[in-house]
Design an enzyme around this catalytic site. Sequence first.
Site, PDB file in Angstrom:
ATOM      1  N   GLU A 131      69.626  21.163 -43.022  1.00 23.63           N
ATOM      2  CA  GLU A 131      69.286  22.563 -42.784  1.00 23.63           C
ATOM      3  C   GLU A 131      70.511  23.440 -42.983  1.00 23.63           C
ATOM      4  OE1 GLU A 131      67.305  23.307 -39.078  1.00 23.63           O
ATOM      5  OE2 GLU A 131      65.701  21.845 -39.474  1.00 23.63           O
ATOM      6  N   ARG A 142      62.254  17.371 -34.904  1.00 23.51           N
ATOM      7  CA  ARG A 142      63.623  17.475 -35.387  1.00 23.51           C
ATOM      8  C   ARG A 142      63.704  16.898 -36.786  1.00 23.51           C
ATOM      9  NH1 ARG A 142      64.582  21.117 -32.728  1.00 23.51           N
ATOM     10  NH2 ARG A 142      66.109  21.390 -31.055  1.00 23.51           N
ATOM     11  N   HIS A 191      62.588  26.492 -39.691  1.00 28.12           N
ATOM     12  CA  HIS A 191      62.932  26.222 -38.289  1.00 28.12           C
ATOM     13  C   HIS A 191      62.708  27.479 -37.443  1.00 28.12           C
ATOM     14  CE1 HIS A 191      65.503  23.227 -35.798  1.00 28.12           C
ATOM     15  NE2 HIS A 191      64.665  23.875 -35.005  1.00 28.12           N
TER      16      HIS A 191
END
Length: 323
Positions: A264, A235, A283
């Site tokens: 992000e 993460r 991601h």
Amino acid sequence: MRNQPIFAILPPNDEDVRALAERLRNDAPGFEVEVAEDDEAVRDLVARADAAFGWVPPEALPAARNLRWLQSPFAAPFPGYYYQGLIEHPVVVTNARGIYSDHIAHHILMFMLALSRGLPYWMEAQRHRRWDQQARRRGYINIVGSTVLINGVGGIGAETARLCAALGARVVGIDPRPEHDCPAEVHSPSALDDLLPAADFVVTTAPHTPESELMWNADRFRRMKPSAYFINIGRGMTARLDDLTAALTEGEIAGAGLDVFEIEPLPAEHPLWTLENVLLTPHVAVADAADVAERRYALLADNARRFLAGEPLRNAVDKARWY
């Protein structure tokens, strides 16, 4: 009086909710399956549900007097999924850990091999049609005989450890709650700082929790050897971007492979985009894995059958720790 317990499918999730509901009606006929197709329907359905798939927002939780099981669609859900009310509620939360392990481990190996073999430099030379046998500007690390430190040896970390060991690496693991058999020497989190200086690759698969938030910071990067590579596939909120960028530009570590980021999407102007010793993916470690949705459903259906039979549920979460 109800004859069957109610299973609620709640937003947000990334499934076709109607198809999911129909499958679950067939595979767990002991449930009355209902779908809340928008946020307005959530509170009413949560008030009647015995079990649910998705997320219960804080404003709906006080009505959830019958809710005994909540299946998260995610292994490590979005920030805010766990909140104090949910932690204190008697509902058992289960998550989707284990369904991505092989896919993400392969992504980690991609980063490790590409960085250790100097692939970014050879690709840069290729783009410029330049035959340059000296293009690599960082030292080569042979995975055979290297030391790989894996922060978080759950399903993903354990599979990564297996693959690294098969390639001839020594694998050291860090985990507060080891549950998987793997070829790593597993230590408690208190040993992390002492183990960092020996690692050639530092791989973090840890979820975002109160303990892991921004744990990768300037002090920890300084403990790594200058030839080491840092890989974050867990993460983004576990690693402070400014500190990582400084460590990379100042030569405190050799490079990084990153699939997740503190911010992000990563802003287009961020310097990480242009560093020659960094590989970035947005991601997507499991984005193209066609079998993940089926694995998620298989876990949900199995837990539904277990719930109806009064059996222990798979992947129960320590809600206070978020995993």
